[in-house]
Design an enzyme around this catalytic site. Sequence first.
Site, PDB file in Angstrom:
ATOM      1  N   LYS A 165       2.674  41.320 -21.977  1.00 50.95           N
ATOM      2  CA  LYS A 165       2.359  41.998 -20.720  1.00 50.95           C
ATOM      3  C   LYS A 165       3.588  42.678 -20.103  1.00 50.95           C
ATOM      4  O   LYS A 165       3.464  43.680 -19.407  1.00 50.95           O
ATOM      5  CB  LYS A 165       1.689  41.057 -19.724  1.00 50.95           C
ATOM      6  CG  LYS A 165       2.594  40.023 -19.075  1.00 50.95           C
ATOM      7  CD  LYS A 165       2.852  40.327 -17.607  1.00 50.95           C
ATOM      8  CE  LYS A 165       3.677  39.284 -16.896  1.00 50.95           C
ATOM      9  NZ  LYS A 165       4.681  38.522 -17.572  1.00 50.95           N
ATOM     10  N   GLY A 179       1.908  34.865 -15.549  1.00 50.49           N
ATOM     11  CA  GLY A 179       0.746  33.980 -15.625  1.00 50.49           C
ATOM     12  C   GLY A 179       0.823  32.860 -14.602  1.00 50.49           C
ATOM     13  O   GLY A 179      -0.202  32.413 -14.058  1.00 50.49           O
ATOM     14  N   ASN A 180       2.058  32.434 -14.299  1.00 49.22           N
ATOM     15  CA  ASN A 180       2.261  31.336 -13.334  1.00 49.22           C
ATOM     16  C   ASN A 180       1.971  31.750 -11.894  1.00 49.22           C
ATOM     17  O   ASN A 180       1.912  30.905 -11.015  1.00 49.22           O
ATOM     18  CB  ASN A 180       3.679  30.833 -13.449  1.00 49.22           C
ATOM     19  CG  ASN A 180       4.650  31.988 -13.412  1.00 49.22           C
ATOM     20  OD1 ASN A 180       4.829  32.611 -12.387  1.00 49.22           O
ATOM     21  ND2 ASN A 180       5.236  32.306 -14.552  1.00 49.22           N
ATOM     22  N   LYS A 213       2.648  34.983 -32.385  1.00 51.05           N
ATOM     23  CA  LYS A 213       2.505  34.651 -30.965  1.00 51.05           C
ATOM     24  C   LYS A 213       1.476  33.513 -30.821  1.00 51.05           C
ATOM     25  O   LYS A 213       0.298  33.700 -31.133  1.00 51.05           O
ATOM     26  CB  LYS A 213       2.053  35.907 -30.215  1.00 51.05           C
ATOM     27  CG  LYS A 213       1.512  35.665 -28.841  1.00 51.05           C
ATOM     28  CD  LYS A 213       2.591  35.625 -27.801  1.00 51.05           C
ATOM     29  CE  LYS A 213       1.996  35.294 -26.436  1.00 51.05           C
ATOM     30  NZ  LYS A 213       2.979  34.799 -25.490  1.00 51.05           N
ATOM     31  N   LYS A 268      10.981  40.158 -21.055  1.00 51.54           N
ATOM     32  CA  LYS A 268      11.225  40.718 -19.711  1.00 51.54           C
ATOM     33  C   LYS A 268      12.490  41.573 -19.729  1.00 51.54           C
ATOM     34  O   LYS A 268      12.527  42.673 -19.174  1.00 51.54           O
ATOM     35  CB  LYS A 268      11.375  39.599 -18.672  1.00 51.54           C
ATOM     36  CG  LYS A 268      10.111  38.773 -18.540  1.00 51.54           C
ATOM     37  CD  LYS A 268      10.230  37.761 -17.423  1.00 51.54           C
ATOM     38  CE  LYS A 268       9.193  36.671 -17.570  1.00 51.54           C
ATOM     39  NZ  LYS A 268       7.814  37.158 -17.791  1.00 51.54           N
TER      40      LYS A 268
HETATM   41  P1  ADP Z   1       5.599  34.693 -17.165  1.00 52.65           P
HETATM   42  O1  ADP Z   1       4.309  33.971 -17.145  1.00 52.65           O
HETATM   43  O2  ADP Z   1       6.070  35.086 -15.802  1.00 52.65           O
HETATM   44  O3  ADP Z   1       5.666  35.825 -18.163  1.00 52.65           O
HETATM   45  P2  ADP Z   1       7.311  33.169 -18.978  1.00 52.65           P
HETATM   46  O4  ADP Z   1       7.116  31.697 -19.082  1.00 52.65           O
HETATM   47  O5  ADP Z   1       6.846  34.031 -20.076  1.00 52.65           O
HETATM   48  O6  ADP Z   1       6.690  33.590 -17.570  1.00 52.65           O
HETATM   49  O7  ADP Z   1       8.875  33.477 -18.727  1.00 52.65           O
HETATM   50  C1  ADP Z   1       9.569  32.877 -17.658  1.00 52.65           C
HETATM   51  C2  ADP Z   1      10.292  31.639 -18.150  1.00 52.65           C
HETATM   52  O8  ADP Z   1      11.414  32.005 -18.941  1.00 52.65           O
HETATM   53  C3  ADP Z   1      10.913  30.768 -17.077  1.00 52.65           C
HETATM   54  O9  ADP Z   1       9.999  29.859 -16.552  1.00 52.65           O
HETATM   55  C4  ADP Z   1      12.070  30.060 -17.816  1.00 52.65           C
HETATM   56  O10 ADP Z   1      11.703  28.732 -18.117  1.00 52.65           O
HETATM   57  C5  ADP Z   1      12.192  30.828 -19.118  1.00 52.65           C
HETATM   58  N1  ADP Z   1      13.558  31.230 -19.481  1.00 52.65           N
HETATM   59  C6  ADP Z   1      14.023  31.179 -20.746  1.00 52.65           C
HETATM   60  N2  ADP Z   1      15.284  31.634 -20.809  1.00 52.65           N
HETATM   61  C7  ADP Z   1      15.633  32.006 -19.548  1.00 52.65           C
HETATM   62  C8  ADP Z   1      16.829  32.572 -18.999  1.00 52.65           C
HETATM   63  N3  ADP Z   1      17.900  32.863 -19.741  1.00 52.65           N
HETATM   64  N4  ADP Z   1      16.854  32.802 -17.666  1.00 52.65           N
HETATM   65  C9  ADP Z   1      15.777  32.521 -16.903  1.00 52.65           C
HETATM   66  N5  ADP Z   1      14.625  31.982 -17.380  1.00 52.65           N
HETATM   67  C10 ADP Z   1      14.536  31.732 -18.699  1.00 52.65           C
HETATM   68 MG    MG Z   2       5.489  35.647 -20.315  1.00 54.23          MG
END
Ligand code: ADP
Ligand code: MG
Length: 311
Positions: A212, A15-16, A133, A274
């Site tokens: 997603k 999303g970012n 969620k 992820k």
């Molecule tokens: P997206 O929109 O890409 O799905 P998310 O916000 O859902 O992004 O997931 C990415 C975020 O996960 C990062 O910005 C980070 O702050 C967070 N995060 C949490 N735990 C971890 C980790 N162990 N390693 C890396 N990032 C992490």
């Molecule tokens: Mg996400």
Amino acid sequence: MMKPNKQTLLIALGGNALIRKGQEGTVQEQFENLRNPIQQIAKLTRAFRIIITHGNGPQVGNLMLKQESCNAVPKLPLEILVAQTQGQIGYMIESTLDTELMHLDNSTEHYFVSLLSYVVVDKNDPAFLNPSKPVGPVFTKEKARTLPYPTKKTAKGYRRVVASPLPVTIVEKREIKKLIDMNFIVICCGGGGIPVIREGRRFSGVDAVIDKDLASAKLAEEVDVDIFLIATDVQGAALNYKKKTQEFLRSLTSRQATRFLAQGHFPPGSMGPKIEAAVQFVRKTGKRAVIASIEDIESAVNGESGTEIVT
Ligand code: ADP
Ligand code: MG
């Protein structure tokens, strides 16, 4: 020129990629943010067939906020809002890609298509019993009590919670496969797809959101991609994230990943899905899955950055 031996690459944009944390989220910002990842993807079309999936958290949140602030028209269910975001984001990705491909190579014809995508979920998925969620705007405790749906207290305040069932199958998988075989760049499964329940040959939408990353992994498996790349706003997965002992990982086995997940290194709703998505994909297919920064898409494909999950 059609290169029949091209590998297929699926890129899941976070999303970012469109709205960075802390941004207001204007259309200009979204187009600006897309330029860097899409420039890299445009270059990758020389070597790969490409599928792009994307998140929609901030965009669907904005649509929900609009609904909350307006009573003049009927309110739309979540599945319709997801469909709307597939349209708006698909358009932004597609038009940016068109521009970048033109800059890169004026002489080659490129074909692309943004596809409204449905993803089947199981009506008996336990997630429906426990909507968890958070989606949409933040409410005060008082306002939350008056809302016609469940809410939960989050770090930001009270938010609506919806079920997040697992993706069972991507309805358009055959169409997507045919399109990439014909060298189309396909943008699909936006926001995890429009969640539907199958009743015989009929589908009906449900008020839920599908993660997603998990939907992208399912698609990657069903259309047989060679590389599954999850592009987000961090350089990869870290142990002890944001602690003094933080350590970004360049590579880990699916067993290690599962163990670290159980130890709480990868929280639900962000890095957790992820890792789960990458593990599922490599276990099913034995192919490559990488989690990397949107800035590093090209180098991650080349094995030079990000966290790669190996069987
Ligand atoms: P997206 O929109 O890409 O799905 P998310 O916000 O859902 O992004 O997931 C990415 C975020 O996960 C990062 O910005 C980070 O702050 C967070 N995060 C949490 N735990 C971890 C980790 N162990 N390693 C890396 N990032 C992490
Ligand atoms: Mg996400």
